[in-house]
Write a protein that holds these residues in place. Structure first.
Motif, PDB file in Angstrom:
ATOM      1  N   ILE A  89      25.420   4.277  22.213  1.00 36.75           N
ATOM      2  CA  ILE A  89      24.828   2.887  21.842  1.00 36.75           C
ATOM      3  C   ILE A  89      25.451   1.683  22.119  1.00 36.75           C
ATOM      4  CG2 ILE A  89      24.009   2.225  19.675  1.00 36.75           C
ATOM      5  CD1 ILE A  89      23.849   4.885  18.462  1.00 36.75           C
ATOM      6  N   LEU A  90      26.665   1.675  21.930  1.00 34.90           N
ATOM      7  CA  LEU A  90      27.312   0.087  22.304  1.00 34.90           C
ATOM      8  C   LEU A  90      26.885  -0.268  23.729  1.00 34.90           C
ATOM      9  CD1 LEU A  90      28.965  -2.145  21.653  1.00 34.90           C
ATOM     10  CD2 LEU A  90      30.809  -0.786  22.362  1.00 34.90           C
ATOM     11  N   LEU A  91      27.056   0.690  24.853  1.00 36.33           N
ATOM     12  CA  LEU A  91      26.642   0.102  26.183  1.00 36.33           C
ATOM     13  C   LEU A  91      25.310   0.108  26.427  1.00 36.33           C
ATOM     14  CD1 LEU A  91      28.992   3.172  27.851  1.00 36.33           C
ATOM     15  CD2 LEU A  91      29.405   0.694  27.777  1.00 36.33           C
ATOM     16  N   VAL A  92      24.392   0.742  25.786  1.00 40.46           N
ATOM     17  CA  VAL A  92      22.945   0.767  25.721  1.00 40.46           C
ATOM     18  C   VAL A  92      22.753  -0.944  25.311  1.00 40.46           C
ATOM     19  CG1 VAL A  92      20.786   1.058  25.071  1.00 40.46           C
ATOM     20  CG2 VAL A  92      22.265   2.846  26.140  1.00 40.46           C
ATOM     21  N   ALA A  93      23.173  -1.206  24.008  1.00 41.17           N
ATOM     22  CA  ALA A  93      23.002  -2.493  23.478  1.00 41.17           C
ATOM     23  C   ALA A  93      23.583  -3.707  24.635  1.00 41.17           C
ATOM     24  CB  ALA A  93      23.551  -2.836  22.302  1.00 41.17           C
ATOM     25  N   PHE A  94      24.741  -3.368  25.087  1.00 42.58           N
ATOM     26  CA  PHE A  94      25.509  -4.443  26.138  1.00 42.58           C
ATOM     27  C   PHE A  94      24.234  -4.630  27.115  1.00 42.58           C
ATOM     28  CE2 PHE A  94      27.997  -5.510  29.712  1.00 42.58           C
ATOM     29  CZ  PHE A  94      28.450  -6.950  29.197  1.00 42.58           C
ATOM     30  N   TRP A  95      23.746  -3.402  27.665  1.00 41.79           N
ATOM     31  CA  TRP A  95      23.045  -3.479  28.944  1.00 41.79           C
ATOM     32  C   TRP A  95      21.829  -4.235  28.649  1.00 41.79           C
ATOM     33  CZ3 TRP A  95      18.114  -1.391  29.790  1.00 41.79           C
ATOM     34  CH2 TRP A  95      17.899  -1.400  31.106  1.00 41.79           C
ATOM     35  N   LEU A  96      21.193  -4.016  27.303  1.00 42.90           N
ATOM     36  CA  LEU A  96      19.734  -4.775  27.164  1.00 42.90           C
ATOM     37  C   LEU A  96      20.202  -6.144  27.060  1.00 42.90           C
ATOM     38  CD1 LEU A  96      18.469  -2.476  24.355  1.00 42.90           C
ATOM     39  CD2 LEU A  96      17.257  -2.990  26.683  1.00 42.90           C
ATOM     40  N   VAL A  97      21.453  -6.535  26.416  1.00 42.15           N
ATOM     41  CA  VAL A  97      21.601  -8.271  26.396  1.00 42.15           C
ATOM     42  C   VAL A  97      21.800  -8.657  27.606  1.00 42.15           C
ATOM     43  CG1 VAL A  97      23.188  -9.761  25.567  1.00 42.15           C
ATOM     44  CG2 VAL A  97      22.585  -8.160  23.962  1.00 42.15           C
ATOM     45  N   ASP A  98      22.568  -7.855  28.406  1.00 38.76           N
ATOM     46  CA  ASP A  98      22.834  -8.313  29.746  1.00 38.76           C
ATOM     47  C   ASP A  98      21.589  -8.465  30.557  1.00 38.76           C
ATOM     48  OD1 ASP A  98      24.374  -9.076  32.023  1.00 38.76           O
ATOM     49  OD2 ASP A  98      24.324  -7.202  33.049  1.00 38.76           O
ATOM     50  N   ARG A  99      20.595  -7.417  30.215  1.00 36.23           N
ATOM     51  CA  ARG A  99      19.292  -7.426  31.108  1.00 36.23           C
ATOM     52  C   ARG A  99      18.410  -8.618  30.711  1.00 36.23           C
ATOM     53  NH1 ARG A  99      16.845  -5.614  35.376  1.00 36.23           N
ATOM     54  NH2 ARG A  99      14.790  -4.467  35.120  1.00 36.23           N
ATOM     55  N   PHE A 100      18.610  -9.232  29.568  1.00 32.88           N
ATOM     56  CA  PHE A 100      17.598 -10.196  28.944  1.00 32.88           C
ATOM     57  C   PHE A 100      18.024 -11.437  29.208  1.00 32.88           C
ATOM     58  CE2 PHE A 100      15.702  -6.630  26.552  1.00 32.88           C
ATOM     59  CZ  PHE A 100      14.522  -6.569  27.218  1.00 32.88           C
ATOM     60  N   THR A 101      19.318 -11.708  29.293  1.00 29.75           N
ATOM     61  CA  THR A 101      20.040 -12.998  29.635  1.00 29.75           C
ATOM     62  C   THR A 101      19.756 -13.308  31.168  1.00 29.75           C
ATOM     63  OG1 THR A 101      21.998 -11.939  30.095  1.00 29.75           O
ATOM     64  CG2 THR A 101      21.610 -12.817  27.842  1.00 29.75           C
ATOM     65  N   PRO A 102      19.617 -14.867  31.425  1.00 29.29           N
ATOM     66  CA  PRO A 102      19.485 -15.345  32.631  1.00 29.29           C
ATOM     67  C   PRO A 102      20.488 -14.986  33.896  1.00 29.29           C
ATOM     68  CG  PRO A 102      19.765 -17.183  31.170  1.00 29.29           C
ATOM     69  CD  PRO A 102      19.971 -15.819  30.423  1.00 29.29           C
ATOM     70  N   GLU A 103      21.525 -14.868  33.530  1.00 27.44           N
ATOM     71  CA  GLU A 103      22.698 -14.427  34.398  1.00 27.44           C
ATOM     72  C   GLU A 103      23.226 -13.171  34.258  1.00 27.44           C
ATOM     73  OE1 GLU A 103      23.659 -16.438  36.972  1.00 27.44           O
ATOM     74  OE2 GLU A 103      22.242 -17.967  36.285  1.00 27.44           O
ATOM     75  N   ASN A 104      23.764 -12.756  35.506  1.00 24.24           N
ATOM     76  CA  ASN A 104      24.378 -11.566  35.368  1.00 24.24           C
ATOM     77  C   ASN A 104      25.734 -11.566  34.662  1.00 24.24           C
ATOM     78  OD1 ASN A 104      25.912  -8.995  35.615  1.00 24.24           O
ATOM     79  ND2 ASN A 104      25.344  -8.934  37.837  1.00 24.24           N
TER      80      ASN A 104
END
Length: 71
Positions: free
Chosen positions: A22-37
């Motif tokens: 769940i933590l990895l999925v949450a981090f991936w989602l935030v990383d996906r929706f932010t403008p930079e990698n």
């Protein structure tokens, strides 16, 4: 008695694994929706403020997940 302890150990391992997923999925989602990698920005550009914010996010999400799992 030993089977009861094994049950609790297995439940702890399962919930820990679930929490990490769940933590990895949450981090991936935030990383996906932010403008930079985020990872690239932290590692290659050495963006310390972003690293601190990301660490705070991971700690906060981890606390939320552990509280939800622990009850």
């Amino acid at each position: 008695m030993e089977a009861l302890q094994l049950k609790y150990i297995l439940a702890s391992v399962l919930y820990s694994f679930l929490g990490v997923i769940i933590l990895l999925v949450a981090f991936w989602l935030v990383d996906r929706f932010t403008p930079e990698n985020t990872w690239k920005e932290i590692v290659q550009q050495k963006n310390m403020p972003l690293a601190i914010v990301t660490a705070a996010f991971i700690i906060a999400i981890g606390l939320i997940i552990s509280s939800a799992i622990h009850g």
